[in-house]
Structure formats: C-alpha cells, structure tokens
Motif scaffolding. Structure first.
Motif, PDB file in Angstrom:
ATOM      1  N   ALA A  93       0.813  -1.214   0.000  1.00 27.63           N
ATOM      2  CA  ALA A  93       0.000   0.000   0.000  1.00 27.63           C
ATOM      3  C   ALA A  93       0.846   1.264   0.000  1.00 27.63           C
ATOM      4  N   SER A  94       2.098   1.174   0.400  1.00 29.81           N
ATOM      5  CA  SER A  94       2.975   2.352   0.449  1.00 29.81           C
ATOM      6  C   SER A  94       3.648   2.642  -0.883  1.00 29.81           C
ATOM      7  N   ARG A  95       3.523   1.730  -1.861  1.00 31.13           N
ATOM      8  CA  ARG A  95       4.136   1.932  -3.173  1.00 31.13           C
ATOM      9  C   ARG A  95       3.247   2.832  -4.031  1.00 31.13           C
ATOM     10  N   HIS A  96       3.698   4.050  -4.292  1.00 32.44           N
ATOM     11  CA  HIS A  96       2.887   5.033  -5.008  1.00 32.44           C
ATOM     12  C   HIS A  96       2.689   4.655  -6.471  1.00 32.44           C
ATOM     13  N   HIS A  97       3.584   3.846  -7.026  1.00 35.76           N
ATOM     14  CA  HIS A  97       3.460   3.466  -8.433  1.00 35.76           C
ATOM     15  C   HIS A  97       2.582   2.231  -8.624  1.00 35.76           C
ATOM     16  N   LEU A  98       2.018   1.714  -7.566  1.00 39.47           N
ATOM     17  CA  LEU A  98       1.196   0.503  -7.656  1.00 39.47           C
ATOM     18  C   LEU A  98      -0.146   0.816  -8.312  1.00 39.47           C
ATOM     19  N   PRO A  99      -0.509   0.115  -9.380  1.00 34.94           N
ATOM     20  CA  PRO A  99      -1.833   0.326  -9.989  1.00 34.94           C
ATOM     21  C   PRO A  99      -2.941  -0.090  -9.010  1.00 34.94           C
ATOM     22  N   GLY A 100      -3.954   0.736  -8.884  1.00 37.52           N
ATOM     23  CA  GLY A 100      -5.058   0.417  -7.990  1.00 37.52           C
ATOM     24  C   GLY A 100      -4.743   0.632  -6.525  1.00 37.52           C
ATOM     25  N   ARG A 101      -3.705   1.412  -6.230  1.00 31.79           N
ATOM     26  CA  ARG A 101      -3.293   1.643  -4.840  1.00 31.79           C
ATOM     27  C   ARG A 101      -4.391   2.344  -4.038  1.00 31.79           C
ATOM     28  N   LYS A 152       2.155   1.498   6.963  1.00 29.04           N
ATOM     29  CA  LYS A 152       2.194   2.195   5.660  1.00 29.04           C
ATOM     30  C   LYS A 152       2.794   3.587   5.827  1.00 29.04           C
ATOM     31  N   GLN A 153       2.375   4.290   6.866  1.00 29.99           N
ATOM     32  CA  GLN A 153       2.915   5.632   7.111  1.00 29.99           C
ATOM     33  C   GLN A 153       4.404   5.586   7.437  1.00 29.99           C
ATOM     34  N   PHE A 154       4.817   4.562   8.173  1.00 30.61           N
ATOM     35  CA  PHE A 154       6.240   4.424   8.485  1.00 30.61           C
ATOM     36  C   PHE A 154       7.052   4.165   7.223  1.00 30.61           C
ATOM     37  N   PHE A 155       6.550   3.300   6.362  1.00 34.09           N
ATOM     38  CA  PHE A 155       7.264   3.006   5.117  1.00 34.09           C
ATOM     39  C   PHE A 155       7.357   4.251   4.235  1.00 34.09           C
ATOM     40  N   VAL A 280       9.506   6.917  17.825  1.00 34.35           N
ATOM     41  CA  VAL A 280       9.310   8.354  17.627  1.00 34.35           C
ATOM     42  C   VAL A 280      10.327   8.904  16.641  1.00 34.35           C
ATOM     43  N   TYR A 281      11.511   8.326  16.612  1.00 37.66           N
ATOM     44  CA  TYR A 281      12.598   8.850  15.792  1.00 37.66           C
ATOM     45  C   TYR A 281      12.701   8.176  14.427  1.00 37.66           C
ATOM     46  N   MET A 282      11.683   7.395  14.058  1.00 39.03           N
ATOM     47  CA  MET A 282      11.718   6.714  12.764  1.00 39.03           C
ATOM     48  C   MET A 282      11.769   7.733  11.634  1.00 39.03           C
ATOM     49  N   GLY A 283      12.577   7.448  10.671  1.00 37.65           N
ATOM     50  CA  GLY A 283      12.654   8.306   9.499  1.00 37.65           C
ATOM     51  C   GLY A 283      13.665   9.429   9.633  1.00 37.65           C
ATOM     52  N   ALA A 284      14.305   9.561  10.800  1.00 38.05           N
ATOM     53  CA  ALA A 284      15.288  10.620  10.989  1.00 38.05           C
ATOM     54  C   ALA A 284      16.546  10.322  10.187  1.00 38.05           C
ATOM     55  N   VAL A 285      17.130  11.327   9.596  1.00 35.83           N
ATOM     56  CA  VAL A 285      18.357  11.186   8.811  1.00 35.83           C
ATOM     57  C   VAL A 285      19.495  11.843   9.558  1.00 35.83           C
ATOM     58  N   LYS A 286      20.521  11.070   9.850  1.00 37.76           N
ATOM     59  CA  LYS A 286      21.662  11.618  10.580  1.00 37.76           C
ATOM     60  C   LYS A 286      22.702  12.141   9.577  1.00 37.76           C
ATOM     61  N   GLY A 287      23.200  13.318   9.829  1.00 42.41           N
ATOM     62  CA  GLY A 287      24.182  13.907   8.942  1.00 42.41           C
ATOM     63  C   GLY A 287      25.582  13.439   9.220  1.00 42.41           C
TER      64      GLY A 287
END
Length: 287
Positions: A93-101, A152-155, A280-287
């Motif tokens: 469901a997180s794949r934006h290119h999926l047909p019929g998403r 899905k939101q995490f992905f 809480v820190y999911m998705g954070a990018v460390k420099g």
C-alpha cells in the motif's frame, strides 16, 4: 508549589493503590487454602500460610495445561502470521506506483469503518471448513487493518535516498522490503507485534463461537467458563479430600487461572518498552 506536589503525590499514590489492589488480591487469593479463605471471609490481601496448592490442582489436570498450551501456540503463531501479512500489505500500500493503490487503501479503510459482523464471518469460516480447528483462532485476525495503515505511514516516511540507493544496487521490491524497509521499521513492528500478541492472548470470544472441541479452548475461555459457572472449579479438587486445609476454594482456583492469564503477557512489556520511544525517531536522517 509544595501543596501542588503533595496533591500530585497523593493522587499518584491513590491511583497506584487502586491499580495494584486487584492484582494483589488475585495473587494473594490464589496462594491460600480453603480453610484460610473461609476464615478471612473471602478477603485475602496477605496470606498467613502461603501455599501453591491451587496451582498444583490446576497442573494436575489436563484441562488447564491444554488451555495454556493452546494460548501459547495461538499467541506465537497468530502474531507471526498477522505481523507478516500486515507488513506485506502495508508495504504494497505504500508503493505510489502501484496500480489500484487508492482502491486498496479504500478497501482497508472500509474494513475499519464497517466491520464484517459476526454472522458473515461465521459463514465464511464454515465455508472454509475451519470450524472446530486451531486455524479458526488465527485466520479471522490474519490482517490488522489499523496496523496496516500505521506501518504504511512508516514506510512512506523512510528517506527516499535509502530506497534509491538500494534500487541502484539492483535490489528488487522483495529485497528492498526485507533488507531496507523492515529493518528500519523494527521499532514500529515490535510495538504492533506486542499489540497483536496481547489481542491473541486475551481473545476468547472467537473460540466460544468457532470451537466446540474443548481441547482447543484457550486459557481465557477457561477463565470465562469458571467465572460464569463456578461449579466447574470443583473438578480441580479431589473428592476424597475432606480436610479444608488440603483443599482450595473455587475462588482460589479462579484466581490462580487469572494469574496465568495475566502475568505472562505482562512479562513481555519490559522487553519491548524501549521500542515505543525508538519509534518516535523513525525516518530521521543523521548527517
């Protein structure tokens, strides 16, 4: 300021007492024999002569042991199946290119807003020939729609650079999910896995509806049956034991079963508690 702290402390102590009182009563009652239970009028908060007689009576029969086994098997297998299928569905469901998403997400939301209901679910289970089987406790909870949306939101919140780097290295969708997305979402999956495990461990109504074979009853359904029909507790006491000090009351037996129905899942929380803060820190990018 001091008065505020005193009020806050008193409130916390009161709430703690109210929360701990039922647990103390359950454990204490499970540790007394019938004579002490009668002498104290059924209100036991501190056993004078603690005994494991109630637990010995439970393990002496096959009913409780089998129910405990079914609950453990159901929790382990159910959590693995539900978490696996939920993760796969969330990734798709997180794949934006999926047909019929959009249609897929709409169907997921539809199951949350409008559950199927008891009768249609029972008919489906009957047509699948899953009634009176272990899988009747697993299949209805095979996918959790709410958890699908959370994962899905995490992905979708993952750094796109990681995904692009994996694709450049030749990773396909399967490899991308297993090697990048799933490890990065471990805290969220651990938290969701805990919720799923608790749901499976505490479930009893589905077993009541789909299962007639008593050998497939989970421990929670055994607790329910003991609460509804206390006379069932008599079967755990030998008939030839006349001395009340060597017998256990039905209430003590019920509390002993409740201990086994509550404590094991409580022991899981300390091991997974850290993942709630990590999420809480999911998705954070460390420099």
């Amino acid at each position: 300021m001091v008065k505020y702290q005193m009020v806050a402390l008193a409130t916390v102590l009161l709430v703690s007492f109210v929360s701990l009182y039922p647990l103390v009563y359950i454990v204490a009652t499970s540790l007394v024999n019938e004579q002490e239970w009668i002498d104290k009028g059924g209100l036991v908060l501190w056993p004078s002569h603690p005994t494991l007689l109630a637990y010995e009576r439970l393990f002496a029969g096959s009913t409780f042991v089998n129910a405990l086994k079914i609950s453990i098997e159901r929790t382990v297998v159910g959590t693995i199946v539900t978490l696996s299928l939920t993760t796969i569905t969330a990734y798709i469901a997180s794949r934006h290119h999926l047909p019929g998403r959009k249609g897929l997400i709409f169907c997921i939301l539809l199951t949350i807003l409008f559950p199927s209901g008891l009768v249609p679910t029972y008919v489906v289970m009957k047509e699948l020939h899953l009634l009176d089987s272990f899988w009747s406790l697993i299949v209805p909870m095979a996918i959790d729609s709410w958890s699908v949306l959370v994962l899905k939101q995490f992905f979708e919140s993952m750094p796109k650079e990681l995904e692009e780097a994996a694709i450049v290295d030749g990773a396909g969708e399967g490899r991308l999910m297993m090697s990048v997305m799933v490890p990065m979402s471990a805290p969220a999956m651990a938290a969701i896995g805990l919720f799923i495990a608790v749901a499976h461990w505490n479930a009893w109504f589905d077993a009541l509806i789909y299962v007639n074979d008593k050998s497939l009853y989970p421990i929670q359904l055994l607790i329910r049956n003991l609460l509804v029909n206390p006379e069932l507790g008599r079967y755990f006491n030998p008939i030839n034991v006349l001395d009340a000090s060597n017998r256990v009351s039905v209430e003590s037996l019920k509390m002993a079963v409740v201990v086994f129905g509550t404590v094991p899942i409580l022991c899981v929380y300390p091991f997974l508690q850290k993942y709630f803060t990590k999420g809480v820190y999911m998705g954070a990018v460390k420099g």
